[in-house]
Each structure stands twice: as C-alpha cells, then as structure tokens.
Design a protein around this motif. Sequence first.
Motif, mmCIF file in Angstrom:
data_model
loop_
_atom_site.group_PDB
_atom_site.id
_atom_site.type_symbol
_atom_site.label_atom_id
_atom_site.label_comp_id
_atom_site.label_asym_id
_atom_site.label_seq_id
_atom_site.Cartn_x
_atom_site.Cartn_y
_atom_site.Cartn_z
ATOM 1 N N SER A 76 0.846 -1.192 0.000
ATOM 2 C CA SER A 76 0.000 0.000 0.000
ATOM 3 C C SER A 76 0.884 1.246 0.000
ATOM 4 O O SER A 76 2.052 1.200 0.397
ATOM 5 C CB SER A 76 -0.896 0.026 1.235
ATOM 6 N N LEU A 77 0.300 2.330 -0.459
ATOM 7 C CA LEU A 77 1.022 3.601 -0.471
ATOM 8 C C LEU A 77 1.463 3.978 0.943
ATOM 9 O O LEU A 77 2.582 4.465 1.140
ATOM 10 C CB LEU A 77 0.121 4.677 -1.071
ATOM 11 N N ARG A 78 0.604 3.758 1.916
ATOM 12 C CA ARG A 78 0.939 4.110 3.303
ATOM 13 C C ARG A 78 2.125 3.296 3.819
ATOM 14 O O ARG A 78 2.967 3.819 4.556
ATOM 15 C CB ARG A 78 -0.277 3.908 4.210
ATOM 16 N N GLU A 79 2.194 2.009 3.439
ATOM 17 C CA GLU A 79 3.325 1.181 3.870
ATOM 18 C C GLU A 79 4.639 1.727 3.318
ATOM 19 O O GLU A 79 5.643 1.808 4.028
ATOM 20 C CB GLU A 79 3.137 -0.255 3.387
ATOM 21 N N VAL A 80 4.632 2.068 2.054
ATOM 22 C CA VAL A 80 5.857 2.579 1.423
ATOM 23 C C VAL A 80 6.243 3.917 2.037
ATOM 24 O O VAL A 80 7.425 4.169 2.312
ATOM 25 C CB VAL A 80 5.659 2.706 -0.101
ATOM 26 N N ALA A 81 5.260 4.784 2.250
ATOM 27 C CA ALA A 81 5.547 6.085 2.860
ATOM 28 C C ALA A 81 6.125 5.910 4.263
ATOM 29 O O ALA A 81 7.086 6.600 4.641
ATOM 30 C CB ALA A 81 4.270 6.925 2.912
ATOM 31 N N ARG A 82 5.550 5.011 5.029
ATOM 32 C CA ARG A 82 6.047 4.787 6.391
ATOM 33 C C ARG A 82 7.476 4.251 6.361
ATOM 34 O O ARG A 82 8.336 4.682 7.135
ATOM 35 C CB ARG A 82 5.130 3.811 7.130
ATOM 36 N N GLU A 83 7.751 3.309 5.446
ATOM 37 C CA GLU A 83 9.102 2.756 5.332
ATOM 38 C C GLU A 83 10.099 3.837 4.920
ATOM 39 O O GLU A 83 11.257 3.842 5.352
ATOM 40 C CB GLU A 83 9.109 1.619 4.311
ATOM 41 N N ALA A 84 9.648 4.760 4.076
ATOM 42 C CA ALA A 84 10.521 5.843 3.607
ATOM 43 C C ALA A 84 10.653 6.961 4.628
ATOM 44 O O ALA A 84 11.509 7.841 4.492
ATOM 45 C CB ALA A 84 9.991 6.407 2.290
ATOM 46 N N GLY A 85 9.795 6.961 5.652
ATOM 47 C CA GLY A 85 9.874 7.982 6.681
ATOM 48 C C GLY A 85 9.247 9.292 6.293
ATOM 49 O O GLY A 85 9.721 10.369 6.684
ATOM 50 N N ILE A 86 8.156 9.236 5.500
ATOM 51 C CA ILE A 86 7.466 10.459 5.080
ATOM 52 C C ILE A 86 5.974 10.315 5.362
ATOM 53 O O ILE A 86 5.456 9.219 5.563
ATOM 54 C CB ILE A 86 7.669 10.746 3.579
ATOM 55 N N ALA A 87 5.289 11.430 5.328
ATOM 56 C CA ALA A 87 3.836 11.411 5.428
ATOM 57 C C ALA A 87 3.272 10.908 4.102
ATOM 58 O O ALA A 87 3.852 11.157 3.037
ATOM 59 C CB ALA A 87 3.311 12.817 5.718
ATOM 60 N N PRO A 88 2.157 10.190 4.124
ATOM 61 C CA PRO A 88 1.581 9.655 2.877
ATOM 62 C C PRO A 88 1.398 10.703 1.786
ATOM 63 O O PRO A 88 1.643 10.423 0.608
ATOM 64 C CB PRO A 88 0.238 9.078 3.344
ATOM 65 N N ASN A 89 0.997 11.911 2.153
ATOM 66 C CA ASN A 89 0.779 12.945 1.141
ATOM 67 C C ASN A 89 2.056 13.321 0.401
ATOM 68 O O ASN A 89 2.018 13.757 -0.755
ATOM 69 C CB ASN A 89 0.159 14.193 1.771
#
Length: 221
Positions: free
Chosen positions: A45-58
């Motif tokens: 999911s987009l949220r998983e990738v954002a969390r792994e990258a250390g950024i907010a989903p937006n």
Amino acid sequence: MTTLSPPLPAADDAQPARKHSISRDDLLKAALALIGPHRSVSTLSLREVAREAGIAPNSFYRQFRDMDELTVALIELAGTALRTIIGQARQRAASSDRGVIRLSVETFMEQLRAEDKLMHVLLREGTAGSDAYKRAVDRQLNYFEDELQLDLIRLAAADHGAVLVEPALAAKAITRLIFAMGGTALDLPPEKDPELIEQMSWMIRMIVTGARTLAGHPPRG
C-alpha cells in the motif's frame, strides 16, 4: 548499471523519523525493502511505502501519482539494468573462450542472485500484477527481443554467412524462455543454478540451431 540497495531494516519497536524531503530513489528503495519471496510489490500500500521511507503519505505524491507508477518505475529500472549488464556480457564474449550464449546465461543468473528483489519485480509482476505492470514488463521484453534479434542476425552472418528463419520469432522464443526459467530460479536455492544454466544454454542453442536449419528447409503445412 543502476543498483538499488534496500536500507537496513529498522528495529521492530522503532519508527522511522519523518523526512522533510525525499527522492524517487528513496521511495523505490523503500518499496524494495518491503517485498520478498512471499510479498509482491502489487500487495504493497502507499501508506506502507511512505512509512518505510519515513514520510507522510501525502508527500508520496510529490514523486509518484500512485503505486502503479512507482511499480512501473521499478520494472523499468530492473529492465534497464539487466539489458545493460547482458549487453556487456555479449561484448565480453568476443574475447572469451566461452560462447556468447553460455556467458549471457551465466550473467543473467548472477544478476538474478545479486539483485533478487529488483529482479523479482521484473520476473513476477508481469504474471501477478495489474494490467499496467504487465504492459510495463511486456515493453521490457520487447526491448530485449529487439536487441537480441540484431545480435542473432549478426552472429549468424559472422558464422560463414549463416542466416536465420524468422529471427524476430527466435529472439522472442529465447527471451520468453529465459524470463520463465528466471522466474522458476527465484523459487530454487542457488545450488541449482549450474543445472539451470546448463539447461537454458542447451535450450537456446536448440532454438538457434532450429532457426538456422529451417532457413534452408522451410517447414511445410
């Protein structure tokens, strides 16, 4: 060759620090860090990738429209990297005592093991992913086929002016064979590689020999 090295996994109880800015490569690395033998990029999911990258989903949307676009970027990266290294192997074969077929297959298997997650995207998403992924993989296959077709014609001509029947079809058969066998190899231990390399090398020789033979004796019916 472009190489992506997934970041070291964070401790289970640690949360990645939020970053103020992030690049496309950062997000590609984050996606690669999350996939594995039993986890396809199409399940992320987009949220998983954002969390792994250390950024907010937006913040994800500053680099990619959606997960489809990110996955297509991974497929293109994998294809470009693999075409580059296979092309280098074909050039090395000119000064090697090993044949171009054997050396190219060995190089493919080495790349598969060295870049297993990136190769997993290229070899698996075309069968398990969305239509967008399948089209992206098919484009990469077409690039391989076009380059291989030229090589097959050149190598045949250098061998006492030999010719091939339907060189484009021969190139397609070889490319699809290698990708299918590569997908199989991902599920096998590296100890099986020598056996697979031998099998693939013989299969490719059979295709090339058949294409040369049929050029002088077209099939009937």
